[in-house]
Design an enzyme around this catalytic site. Sequence first.
Site, PDB file in Angstrom:
ATOM      1  N   GLY A   6      -7.017  -1.878  -2.400  1.00  0.00           N
ATOM      2  CA  GLY A   6      -8.391  -2.186  -2.053  1.00  0.00           C
ATOM      3  C   GLY A   6      -8.551  -2.351  -0.554  1.00  0.00           C
ATOM      4  O   GLY A   6      -7.577  -2.536   0.183  1.00  0.00           O
ATOM      5  N   CYS A   7      -9.793  -2.308  -0.103  1.00  0.00           N
ATOM      6  CA  CYS A   7     -10.056  -2.359   1.339  1.00  0.00           C
ATOM      7  C   CYS A   7      -9.763  -3.738   1.922  1.00  0.00           C
ATOM      8  O   CYS A   7      -9.041  -3.854   2.926  1.00  0.00           O
ATOM      9  CB  CYS A   7     -11.497  -1.934   1.623  1.00  0.00           C
ATOM     10  SG  CYS A   7     -12.754  -2.754   0.614  1.00  0.00           S
ATOM     11  N   TYR A   8     -10.299  -4.785   1.310  1.00  0.00           N
ATOM     12  CA  TYR A   8     -10.009  -6.130   1.810  1.00  0.00           C
ATOM     13  C   TYR A   8      -8.507  -6.441   1.765  1.00  0.00           C
ATOM     14  O   TYR A   8      -7.951  -6.942   2.755  1.00  0.00           O
ATOM     15  CB  TYR A   8     -10.775  -7.182   1.004  1.00  0.00           C
ATOM     16  CG  TYR A   8     -12.241  -7.324   1.325  1.00  0.00           C
ATOM     17  CD1 TYR A   8     -12.681  -7.576   2.622  1.00  0.00           C
ATOM     18  CD2 TYR A   8     -13.206  -7.245   0.320  1.00  0.00           C
ATOM     19  CE1 TYR A   8     -14.029  -7.738   2.905  1.00  0.00           C
ATOM     20  CE2 TYR A   8     -14.553  -7.401   0.592  1.00  0.00           C
ATOM     21  CZ  TYR A   8     -14.969  -7.648   1.883  1.00  0.00           C
ATOM     22  OH  TYR A   8     -16.307  -7.806   2.154  1.00  0.00           O
ATOM     23  N   THR A  62      -5.996  -4.452   1.998  1.00  0.00           N
ATOM     24  CA  THR A  62      -5.307  -3.716   3.056  1.00  0.00           C
ATOM     25  C   THR A  62      -5.372  -4.480   4.372  1.00  0.00           C
ATOM     26  O   THR A  62      -4.363  -4.663   5.065  1.00  0.00           O
ATOM     27  CB  THR A  62      -5.915  -2.317   3.218  1.00  0.00           C
ATOM     28  OG1 THR A  62      -5.663  -1.549   2.036  1.00  0.00           O
ATOM     29  CG2 THR A  62      -5.327  -1.593   4.420  1.00  0.00           C
ATOM     30  N   SER A  63      -6.560  -4.951   4.723  1.00  0.00           N
ATOM     31  CA  SER A  63      -6.721  -5.636   6.011  1.00  0.00           C
ATOM     32  C   SER A  63      -5.975  -6.962   6.044  1.00  0.00           C
ATOM     33  O   SER A  63      -5.395  -7.333   7.073  1.00  0.00           O
ATOM     34  CB  SER A  63      -8.213  -5.855   6.315  1.00  0.00           C
ATOM     35  OG  SER A  63      -8.783  -6.806   5.441  1.00  0.00           O
TER      36      SER A  63
END
EC number: 1.2.1.38
Length: 346
Positions: free
Chosen positions: A148-150, A152-153
């Site tokens: 997921g995007c969150y 990953t960060s």
Amino acid sequence: MLKVAVVGASGYTGVELLRILHCHPEVAVTCITSEQSAGKPVSDLFPSLRGRYAQVLENLEPIRVAEKADIIFTALPHKAAMEVVPTFLKLGKRVIDLSADYRFNDAATYEQWYEPHMNPHLLPKAVYGLPEVRRAAVKGAKLVANPGCYPTSVILGLQPLLKHKLIETAGIISDSASGVSGAGRGAKVDNLYCEVNEGFKAYGVGGVHRHTPEMEQELSLLADERITITFTPHLAPMDRGILSTIYGRLLTPATTAELAGLYAEFYGGEPFVRVLPAGGVPSTAHVRGSNFCDIGVVVDQRTGRVIVVSAIDNLVKGASGQAVQNMNIMCGLPEGLGLEGLALVP
């Protein structure tokens, strides 16, 4: 030349895949599906692709898709991927799934946050596709669960601290802001221009966002102990991008320069992680449209906390760009192939 299918191309991650794959010298996109828009030219759905994709969008017929492709990207909603991925695998195809359907190590966690899992036997076979953490496993994978995007960060921001056991594992906090494209392309009142413009709001407050258990699973594996995180997502009035501000308490004193040096050494060989000089903090504007994750680390000497700030483009490193990065690794291609683009400035 790799034959590639994009299954579920009507959303933002789908069109981002098409944008990136068009510039990939070793890829031919041979099949593009959209249940909602089957029979229409791709350019009708996304005029930005006019003159570059002549295909007509197809219905999702798994056997037919498999006949046309070596690698299949599934950019489908949660649950929809589960309905077709087993067929692709049985037919000997390699799959990179951009939904959450295969990100968890056990079905119980998935079912707690999503819904009943249709093929839990595949979960142990799926590789969580964060290359900076699982590169060797991705290389031999048949099924990659794109992160997921969150997560990953946040995971990239915390990995060096956890691997070196520099922070307390209790009390980790991340405040993360995302552009509106993170909510998808579907029409929703909360995402209308007048609802979003000139505003900034938190949502999913109190540990209820579905990316929370995904982060906790992967952070716990990095730390080799159970981790819970206080994660609060925010909606920012921008098209794309994620900025995560992450807080942890240092176990032993350290300076900003020392930790910046540690991060630079840790990620020194990574093609898509850029560590800023000591005291520098990233901006989503500097990664927009690129596959980079920019990271800055600062120590608050008054409180004994370390503050890590990471910036990614939610649609690129947070989704489609990372998926192509995984494809390159799976196929033995140079990892950055097709992903060399820099950020769009301004």
